[in-house]
Design an enzyme around this catalytic site. Structure first.
Site, mmCIF file in Angstrom:
data_model
loop_
_atom_site.group_PDB
_atom_site.id
_atom_site.type_symbol
_atom_site.label_atom_id
_atom_site.label_comp_id
_atom_site.label_asym_id
_atom_site.label_seq_id
_atom_site.Cartn_x
_atom_site.Cartn_y
_atom_site.Cartn_z
ATOM 1 N N ASP A 83 -22.249 -16.980 41.512
ATOM 2 C CA ASP A 83 -21.326 -17.903 40.861
ATOM 3 C C ASP A 83 -20.820 -17.367 39.521
ATOM 4 O O ASP A 83 -21.541 -16.689 38.787
ATOM 5 C CB ASP A 83 -22.049 -19.240 40.637
ATOM 6 N N HIS A 84 -19.584 -17.703 39.198
ATOM 7 C CA HIS A 84 -18.978 -17.438 37.891
ATOM 8 C C HIS A 84 -19.101 -15.994 37.430
ATOM 9 O O HIS A 84 -19.404 -15.723 36.262
ATOM 10 C CB HIS A 84 -19.575 -18.372 36.832
ATOM 11 N N GLU A 139 -10.745 -19.365 40.483
ATOM 12 C CA GLU A 139 -10.624 -20.550 39.628
ATOM 13 C C GLU A 139 -9.293 -20.534 38.900
ATOM 14 O O GLU A 139 -8.848 -19.502 38.399
ATOM 15 C CB GLU A 139 -11.774 -20.598 38.610
#
Length: 280
Positions: A83-84, A139
């Site tokens: 993630d991220h 994103e």
């Protein structure tokens, strides 16, 4: 149970009109708790390890390998997701070892950049990851949104989201609809109308970040509106840390970590099971 992946899990959740619970873990105890919650509820989910968690641990391989083993042994489908990621070099290193570590998907976050730079960098990572068979989440927030897509007041524009998905080739899109990372109070107000418009506009699953700060009813409404993956991190930390404080206060002479980590793991399991049931 065979290790699953985000594509399979989101497709199955969408078919039920629900979302995949995706839990960020930092320790082995948290990962164990999340998998136990999945088995208790019967709800498939994702174990997620973020770039920040990797920085804390100093290496990405050990925790991801442990997550893979837990997923392999789980009685319900569980996938492993990174993630991220914001560091392209780190992303490439993980992509190269994804098969070995059981990583089926990753999220590359370039939302702090302007639109053009975000799209170009994300597209590069997407091409590399998809070549290795990985599912990729990107994103997008308003251009110039300080601190990324989840800064206060920033929202994802549906028209821009359509272009971003087309230009980057992402398999899922994290959207800014009112939630904020690291919230300790559950009082975030989601724009359900915007979620519905985004879900209608883009051809890929929508992802909600910052879900720890969203009340249960609003989380369920967000899923009804079109969210298909719900990320949770801080809520696990809140539950586990509260239990850890209680255990240490009650056992002033504790030196064996098992004496206090068991309570933390149990509290994390309860929190994960509750949130998995709300969205999944």
């Amino acid at each position: 149970m065979t290790l699953s992946d985000a594509q399979e899990l989101t497709a199955a959740a969408a078919a039920r009109g629900r979302a995949v619970p995706a839990f960020n873990v930092i320790t082995l105890e948290q990962a164990e708790a999340v998998v136990t919650a999945a088995e208790e509820t019967g709800i498939p989910l994702l174990l997620q390890v973020s770039q920040n968690a990797i920085a804390f641990r100093g290496s990405f391989a050990p925790l991801l390998a442990a997550c893979r083993q837990l997923a392999d042994e789980a009685a319900v489908p569980v996938g492993v997701h990174v993630d991220h990621l914001q560091d392209e070099t780190l992303a490439q290193a993980i992509i190269a070892r994804a098969g070995e570590l059981g990583v089926g998907s990753l999220m590359f976050d370039a939302a702090t950049l302007g639109y053009d730079d975000n799209a170009a960098l994300t597209a590069r990572v997407v091409a590399d990851a998809q070549e290795h068979g990985l599912w990729v989440e990107g994103e997008l927030g308003e251009i110039g949104g300080k601190n990324g897509a989840h800064a206060p007041g920033v929202r994802t524009d549906p028209g821009q989201a359509v272009a971003y998905v087309r230009e980057t080739g992402v398999d899922a899109l994290a959207v800014a609809v009112g939630s904020t990372h690291a919230m300790r109070d559950r009082n975030a107000l989601l724009d359900l109308g915007l979620i519905a418009r985004l879900a209608q506009a883009v051809p890929v699953p929508l992802v909600l970040h910052g879900s720890s700060g969203v009340p249960d009813a609003a989380l369920s409404d967000a899923v009804d509106a079109g969210i298909r993956k719900v990320n949770v991190g801080t809520a696990l930390g809140i539950a586990g840390t509260a239990a850890l404080r209680e255990q240490l206060a009650a056992r002033a002479d504790a030196v064996d970590p098992r004496m206090y980590l068991r309570g933390m793991r149990d509290a994390t399991r309860v929190a994960a099971a509750h949130l998995a049931a709300v969205v999944g």
